[in-house]
Each structure stands twice: as structure tokens, then as C-alpha cells.
Design a protein around this motif. Sequence first.
Motif, PDB file in Angstrom:
ATOM      1  N   ARG A  80       0.825  -1.089  -0.136  1.00  0.00           N
ATOM      2  CA  ARG A  80      -0.066   0.013   0.018  1.00  0.00           C
ATOM      3  C   ARG A  80       1.038   1.366  -0.032  1.00  0.00           C
ATOM      4  O   ARG A  80       1.660   1.537   0.747  1.00  0.00           O
ATOM      5  CB  ARG A  80      -0.861  -0.009   1.100  1.00  0.00           C
ATOM      6  CG  ARG A  80      -1.886   1.110   1.199  1.00  0.00           C
ATOM      7  CD  ARG A  80      -3.076   0.844   2.316  1.00  0.00           C
ATOM      8  NE  ARG A  80      -3.591   2.205   2.542  1.00  0.00           N
ATOM      9  CZ  ARG A  80      -4.949   2.426   1.706  1.00  0.00           C
ATOM     10  NH1 ARG A  80      -5.193   1.440   0.520  1.00  0.00           N
ATOM     11  NH2 ARG A  80      -5.594   3.505   1.615  1.00  0.00           N
ATOM     12  N   MET A  81       0.610   2.151  -1.102  1.00  0.00           N
ATOM     13  CA  MET A  81       1.456   3.250  -1.197  1.00  0.00           C
ATOM     14  C   MET A  81       0.864   4.594  -0.562  1.00  0.00           C
ATOM     15  O   MET A  81       0.277   5.139  -1.125  1.00  0.00           O
ATOM     16  CB  MET A  81       2.043   3.347  -2.647  1.00  0.00           C
ATOM     17  CG  MET A  81       2.765   2.227  -3.254  1.00  0.00           C
ATOM     18  SD  MET A  81       3.118   2.503  -5.042  1.00  0.00           S
ATOM     19  CE  MET A  81       1.444   2.260  -5.754  1.00  0.00           C
ATOM     20  N   GLU A  82       0.931   4.735   0.619  1.00  0.00           N
ATOM     21  CA  GLU A  82       0.278   5.743   1.205  1.00  0.00           C
ATOM     22  C   GLU A  82       1.056   7.039   1.494  1.00  0.00           C
ATOM     23  O   GLU A  82       0.291   8.143   1.924  1.00  0.00           O
ATOM     24  CB  GLU A  82      -0.229   5.243   2.800  1.00  0.00           C
ATOM     25  CG  GLU A  82      -1.101   4.219   2.532  1.00  0.00           C
ATOM     26  CD  GLU A  82      -1.521   3.907   4.152  1.00  0.00           C
ATOM     27  OE1 GLU A  82      -2.762   3.710   4.249  1.00  0.00           O
ATOM     28  OE2 GLU A  82      -0.655   3.519   4.885  1.00  0.00           O
ATOM     29  N   LYS A  83       2.219   7.214   0.990  1.00  0.00           N
ATOM     30  CA  LYS A  83       3.033   8.376   1.119  1.00  0.00           C
ATOM     31  C   LYS A  83       2.558   9.548   0.226  1.00  0.00           C
ATOM     32  O   LYS A  83       3.063  10.658   0.390  1.00  0.00           O
ATOM     33  CB  LYS A  83       4.409   8.277   1.282  1.00  0.00           C
ATOM     34  CG  LYS A  83       5.066   7.603  -0.073  1.00  0.00           C
ATOM     35  CD  LYS A  83       6.503   7.540   0.172  1.00  0.00           C
ATOM     36  CE  LYS A  83       7.093   6.906  -0.941  1.00  0.00           C
ATOM     37  NZ  LYS A  83       8.660   6.494  -0.807  1.00  0.00           N
ATOM     38  N   TYR A  84       2.116   8.947  -0.797  1.00  0.00           N
ATOM     39  CA  TYR A  84       1.645  10.226  -1.875  1.00  0.00           C
ATOM     40  C   TYR A  84       0.306  10.760  -1.789  1.00  0.00           C
ATOM     41  O   TYR A  84      -0.556  10.115  -1.345  1.00  0.00           O
ATOM     42  CB  TYR A  84       1.886   9.446  -3.372  1.00  0.00           C
ATOM     43  CG  TYR A  84       2.954   8.450  -3.642  1.00  0.00           C
ATOM     44  CD1 TYR A  84       4.110   9.136  -3.377  1.00  0.00           C
ATOM     45  CD2 TYR A  84       2.740   7.336  -3.942  1.00  0.00           C
ATOM     46  CE1 TYR A  84       5.285   8.369  -3.549  1.00  0.00           C
ATOM     47  CE2 TYR A  84       3.924   6.286  -4.281  1.00  0.00           C
ATOM     48  CZ  TYR A  84       5.176   7.193  -4.074  1.00  0.00           C
ATOM     49  OH  TYR A  84       6.217   6.366  -4.336  1.00  0.00           O
ATOM     50  N   ASP A  85       0.234  12.148  -1.937  1.00  0.00           N
ATOM     51  CA  ASP A  85      -0.974  12.716  -1.969  1.00  0.00           C
ATOM     52  C   ASP A  85      -1.732  12.652  -3.515  1.00  0.00           C
ATOM     53  O   ASP A  85      -0.991  13.603  -4.288  1.00  0.00           O
ATOM     54  CB  ASP A  85      -0.941  14.351  -1.689  1.00  0.00           C
ATOM     55  CG  ASP A  85      -2.178  15.015  -1.609  1.00  0.00           C
ATOM     56  OD1 ASP A  85      -3.217  14.431  -1.708  1.00  0.00           O
ATOM     57  OD2 ASP A  85      -2.259  16.422  -1.739  1.00  0.00           O
ATOM     58  N   ILE A  86      -2.674  11.711  -3.634  1.00  0.00           N
ATOM     59  CA  ILE A  86      -2.962  11.504  -5.056  1.00  0.00           C
ATOM     60  C   ILE A  86      -4.431  11.866  -5.490  1.00  0.00           C
ATOM     61  O   ILE A  86      -4.693  11.855  -6.529  1.00  0.00           O
ATOM     62  CB  ILE A  86      -3.022   9.741  -5.133  1.00  0.00           C
ATOM     63  CG1 ILE A  86      -4.050   8.931  -4.544  1.00  0.00           C
ATOM     64  CG2 ILE A  86      -1.536   9.237  -5.168  1.00  0.00           C
ATOM     65  CD1 ILE A  86      -4.024   7.798  -4.679  1.00  0.00           C
ATOM     66  N   GLY A  87      -4.952  12.606  -4.375  1.00  0.00           N
ATOM     67  CA  GLY A  87      -6.220  13.005  -4.433  1.00  0.00           C
ATOM     68  C   GLY A  87      -7.251  11.947  -4.950  1.00  0.00           C
ATOM     69  O   GLY A  87      -7.181  10.934  -4.130  1.00  0.00           O
ATOM     70  N   ARG A 117      10.864   2.120  -8.184  1.00  0.00           N
ATOM     71  CA  ARG A 117      11.856   3.243  -7.282  1.00  0.00           C
ATOM     72  C   ARG A 117      11.004   3.829  -6.183  1.00  0.00           C
ATOM     73  O   ARG A 117      11.610   4.957  -5.699  1.00  0.00           O
ATOM     74  CB  ARG A 117      11.912   4.325  -8.306  1.00  0.00           C
ATOM     75  CG  ARG A 117      13.092   3.422  -9.437  1.00  0.00           C
ATOM     76  CD  ARG A 117      13.653   4.654 -10.637  1.00  0.00           C
ATOM     77  NE  ARG A 117      14.183   3.962 -11.500  1.00  0.00           N
ATOM     78  CZ  ARG A 117      14.882   4.582 -12.753  1.00  0.00           C
ATOM     79  NH1 ARG A 117      14.532   5.862 -12.931  1.00  0.00           N
ATOM     80  NH2 ARG A 117      15.473   3.950 -13.435  1.00  0.00           N
ATOM     81  N   GLN A 118       9.630   3.893  -6.277  1.00  0.00           N
ATOM     82  CA  GLN A 118       8.842   4.444  -5.306  1.00  0.00           C
ATOM     83  C   GLN A 118       8.957   6.253  -5.688  1.00  0.00           C
ATOM     84  O   GLN A 118       8.850   6.524  -4.780  1.00  0.00           O
ATOM     85  CB  GLN A 118       9.000   4.267  -3.958  1.00  0.00           C
ATOM     86  CG  GLN A 118       8.699   2.834  -3.630  1.00  0.00           C
ATOM     87  CD  GLN A 118       6.927   2.738  -3.402  1.00  0.00           C
ATOM     88  OE1 GLN A 118       6.566   3.039  -2.653  1.00  0.00           O
ATOM     89  NE2 GLN A 118       6.687   1.776  -4.238  1.00  0.00           N
ATOM     90  N   SER A 119       8.937   6.412  -6.808  1.00  0.00           N
ATOM     91  CA  SER A 119       9.029   7.795  -7.195  1.00  0.00           C
ATOM     92  C   SER A 119       7.875   8.430  -7.712  1.00  0.00           C
ATOM     93  O   SER A 119       6.869   7.500  -8.317  1.00  0.00           O
ATOM     94  CB  SER A 119      10.340   8.162  -8.223  1.00  0.00           C
ATOM     95  OG  SER A 119       9.859   7.168  -9.474  1.00  0.00           O
TER      96      SER A 119
END
Length: 218
Positions: A80-87, A117-119
Motif C-alpha cells: 500500500r503506497m500511502e505516502k503520496y497525495d494522489i487526490g 523506485r517509489q518515485s
Amino acid sequence: YIDSYTLHPDGHALAMTVRGQLFSMANWEGGVLQHGEAGPVRHRVADWLNDGERLVAVSDASGEDAFEIHQRDGSADIIRMEKYDIGRPVQVAVSPKKDEVVFTNHRHELHYINIKRQSFYLLDRCEQDWIRDVSWSQDGRWIAYSYPTTDYKSRIKIMNVRTAESWFVTSDEFRDFRPAWDPEGKFLYFLSNRDFHPVYDQHHFELSFPQATRPYLL
């Protein structure tokens, strides 16, 4: 109650979201598999990653939308990729070559995620409306999409994902949408409302243009 569905890269299975739950199933044989948490969790805009063994979907398991990576056979934990503010993602498009995803959201933004890369970074933004119809080229280097310019018009835009350089490839006169690359990447197909052939209305005694959409090749 199918929210979304997408075909496996090899064409033999489907991934879909139904009533907010994530499933995959073979076209002709085998059982239906459910992925992710059941219950009061909503999954949306699911798609296969390029290897056909993993699924990417948006989930609100933590209360906010975030992307999740699911192994189809359940052999690995959910990432789960929670660190991004994806809207609030509206459309997801997966690269046919690498673990790369581009998506559009309710803020009229176009974003890029490299899963390995989690970019994460912003590719484009439109002041007018949602960016729509994102399509990857077969070599995984380019994307094409529909970019609204007014309430009634949109242009086809292409972008080099490696450099984030972009160009408009159609004029600002019509509504151009649904771009799709040919397998060799030499041509771009799209639909456009640019055929002005008037038709008489038998009830209101007027002329209109109900059949303006045609496919075009660029």
C-alpha cells in the motif's frame, strides 16, 4: 454493479471492481478470486501490471485513497503506497513495459508513479477540466491523452514520459478524444467531433449535427 473492468495483458483473464470489491477471473475456466480487504473498503480503477501477475487498484482502507499492489495468487502481502497525495484518481493507465503507472485525478492533474523506485511526480495539469483517455505507446516511452481547452473542445497531447516534454498534435478547433497508438508507434488513432454533415429534424424543423464523430489517423 460492475464499476470497472480490464483485460489481462495476454487476454485470458479479467480484473474488475464490483460493488467496491476487487476480483479477477479467467475468461473460460477456474474460480473467481477476491483480492484485498472485504467489508467496508472500496476499491476502484483496477488494472493489471505489465507482468500479468499483479494488480494495481485504488483503495480507501485507511480512510484516504491510496494505490495498492496485489499479487493475483495471494503469494505476497498487499503493498500500500500511502505516502503520496494522489487526490481522487479518475483513470489509471499502466505501462506495457515497466512497473510504471500514470493516472488522472479530480484536481485535473496527470501524475506518474514508478512502483519499483517509489518515485512520484506531476506530469501535467489542466485548468479547464479533467485530463482523460490516457494511452501508452507499445514501447512504454510515450503517452497520449485528451486535454480539454474549453467546455466543448479538447486537443490530443503526447508526452515523453522520460523527459516530461509534451506537444499538442491536434488543433484547438474540435473535440478530439480517445487516442490510441498503433502497435509500431508510427500512428496515433483518435476520435473527433469534426464532421459537419447537417441532418433535418422531423419534429422541430431544424438542422443539427448528430453524427459528428469519426475516427482519424495521425
